[in-house]
Design an enzyme around this catalytic site. Structure first.
Site, short mmCIF file in Angstrom:
data_model
loop_
_atom_site.label_atom_id
_atom_site.label_comp_id
_atom_site.label_asym_id
_atom_site.label_seq_id
_atom_site.Cartn_x
_atom_site.Cartn_y
_atom_site.Cartn_z
N ALA A 275 5.83 6.66 -0.62
CA ALA A 275 4.82 7.76 -1.49
C ALA A 275 4.81 7.39 -2.61
O ALA A 275 4.07 8.97 -3.12
CB ALA A 275 6.77 8.57 -1.16
N PRO A 277 3.01 7.12 -6.28
CA PRO A 277 3.50 8.35 -7.05
C PRO A 277 3.98 9.21 -6.71
O PRO A 277 4.32 10.00 -7.34
CB PRO A 277 2.62 7.66 -8.79
CG PRO A 277 1.13 7.20 -8.23
CD PRO A 277 1.64 6.58 -6.87
N GLY A 279 1.14 11.09 -4.99
CA GLY A 279 0.25 12.16 -4.70
C GLY A 279 -0.02 12.69 -3.82
O GLY A 279 0.43 14.38 -3.38
N ASP A 345 1.28 5.68 3.55
CA ASP A 345 0.41 5.11 2.92
C ASP A 345 0.60 3.64 2.40
O ASP A 345 1.33 3.01 1.39
CB ASP A 345 0.00 6.08 1.73
CG ASP A 345 -0.71 5.64 0.89
OD1 ASP A 345 -1.85 4.82 1.69
OD2 ASP A 345 -0.78 6.58 -0.23
N CYS A 398 -6.07 2.16 1.11
CA CYS A 398 -7.55 2.93 1.04
C CYS A 398 -8.24 1.43 0.10
O CYS A 398 -8.34 0.62 0.27
CB CYS A 398 -6.62 3.02 -0.93
SG CYS A 398 -5.85 2.26 -1.70
#
Ligand code: SAM
Length: 470
Positions: A275, A277, A279, A345, A398
């Site tokens: 999680a 920083p 976002g 993520d 990403c």
């Protein structure tokens, strides 16, 4: 809103605390950071360490100018290092190479008069404590040679793909293999300045209304996604309208899709995995009254989740519990808890966000791709049992490398017969590879955002207990 100050060409010591720092000081500190970066330190971390060394004349307010100088050089790293190789007989010391690199970066960028850069680089060498001290004559000679031969050097060296696209050969080879038609554009995007994109908290203000507020202040902006607004001229966050009150946050429009596509509903228990920083934690917290566990292994970065949430203040609808834990070992912290939604993520090569972090291709090694893919596989494996039947997991990285995206999810589906892909909202399939788009993007009205970085997303649902896989 106003633009961030650039390093001044000259500044007298008696100028006030708001004055721009001297370019010579900025070059000197940027060179210290560059030297650390070229031994493997991430550029941002190297910059903070260089600034905190407490050398004479180093001030916290130098940070934006130092970052600007170091990032400018990183975007032309291959060319700069090839030029240094051409114009020096023997390899200069690491400290001297670093000062030459950041100074040549400024010459190539043509932000200041060429002779000012040379003069300030010479002063930087004179005031350096390390290996560049005493080498000011050499710095002067090399930089003057760059000025004399710049055009032919650029033309000749740009014949090499590594220089032309500013990436190591292995990085280029992987992108060429995965994207035979798009690899050149992808690499070019990586060397462009990163667009500043905001997420508007639409529970607090409509996007059209926010754009009107910007328009009234003469700030050029375009809507590039359902909640995404691109500010054409980047500014520090402190100058962004509504940022301090938590009405908007800085987040790429592609990254915004993860929480939007997770499909949360009031009352659900959500695991925001990896999680920090924060976002996406903030975005989920704005969306509905959820119970969110935001978990990350990095304690320092977890503190930033708390700061982000504090900034959102009353604009939060959810309750969030931030935990420092290793998600690969859920027994240590879950206490048998099950989630309706999981957003993973995962850590990755970050090959999709090179324009934000131009140091990435130079920090990674070819073996990192497989190593990170293994970490992602372990995380998916460990988190899947935490999802309740009919629950959904959204996986995002990403990255542009297929091993971390489509290949990762194919393998996961093969190993987990109780998992099935669910079409991503508005998309024909359950997976999507977004390639970075240019910051000339048009206005968004429907569908995918028009301006975004590179991401891979997949949405997976757990079959009900009784349902047998086909
Ligand atoms: C891509 S970043 C997450 C960005 C974040 N979701 C956001 O939107 O701001 C990946 C994160 O994974 C975390 N991470 C890596 N391995 C982990 C593990 N085994 N357990 C928990 N967190 C991990 C890293 O500390 C890093 O913060």
């Amino acid at each position: 809103l106003s633009k961030r100050p650039r390093a001044a060409e000259h500044v007298a010591p008696e100028q006030g605390p708001g004055a721009a720092p001297a370019l010579a000081d900025v070059l000197r500190v940027a060179a210290v950071a560059w030297q650390m970066f070229r031994t493997g330190r991430a550029l941002d971390r190297a910059i903070s360490e260089a600034l905190s060394r407490g050398e004479d004349g180093v001030l916290p307010r130098m940070a934006p100018a130092v970052k600007d100088v170091a990032y400018t050089a990183a975007r032309r790293l291959a060319l700069i290092e090839a030029i240094i190789g051409r114009l020096t007989d023997r390899p200069p010391s690491a400290a001297l190479r670093a000062l030459l690199a950041v100074s040549i970066g400024q010459l190539l960028a043509q932000r200041h008069g060429a002779h000012t850069v040379v003069d300030q680089a010479v002063r930087a060498a004179q005031s350096s404590r390390g290996g560049a001290a005493g080498a000011h004559g050499f710095v002067n000679a090399v930089l003057r040679n760059v000025l004399r031969h710049r055009a032919e050097l650029e033309q000749e060296l740009n014949q090499q793909d590594s220089v032309r696209y500013n990436a190591p050969p292995w990085w280029i080879d992987r992108l060429r293999a995965a994207y035979p038609a798009e690899w050149r554009t992808i690499l070019d995007r990586g060397n462009e300045p990163p667009p500043l994109v905001l997420r508007v908290n639409t529970a607090a203000i409509r996007v059209a209304e926010y754009l009107e507020r910007l328009g009234a202040q003469g700030v050029a902006a375009t809507r590039v996604g359902p909640q995404a607004v691109w500010l054409h001229d980047p500014v520090p966050v402190t100058r962004i309208e509504g940022f301090a009150e938590g009405v908007v946050s800085v987040q790429d429009a592609g990254a915004q899709l993860a929480a939007q596509w997770l499909g949360v509903a009031a009352g659900q228990r959500v695991l925001d995995a990896c999680a920090a920083p924060g976002g996406k934690t903030g975005q989920l917290a704005e969306m509905a009254p959820l119970q969110i566990d935001a978990v990350d292994v990095d304690r320092e970065r977890c503190a930033r989740i708390e700061q982000n949430l504090a900034r959102l203040g009353s604009h939060r609808a959810a309750s969030v519990h931030v935990r420092v834990a290793d998600l690969a070992d859920p027994q240590a912290w879950t206490a048998g808890r099950r989630y309706d939604r999981i957003l993973l993520d995962a850590p990755c090569t970050a090959s999709g966000i090179v324009r934000r972090h131009p140091d990435i291709p130079w920090l990674r090694r070819p073996a990192d791709v497989a190593q990170l893919a293994t970490q992602q596989r372990r995380l998916l494996q460990a988190l899947w049992p935490l999802l309740r039947p009919t629950g959904r997991l959204l996986y995002i990285v990403c990255s542009l490398f297929p091993e971390e995206g489509a290949g990762q999810i194919d393998g996961f589906l093969r190993r987990h017969p109780d998992a099935r892909l669910i079409a991503l909202p508005g998309q024909p399939t359950g997976t999507l590879q977004l390639l970075p788009t240019a910051a000339r993007a048009g206005h968004w009205s429907a569908g995918l955002p028009t301006l975004h970085d590179g991401f891979f997303l997949a949405l997976v649902e757990k079959r009900p207990d009784e349902e047998k896989p086909d």
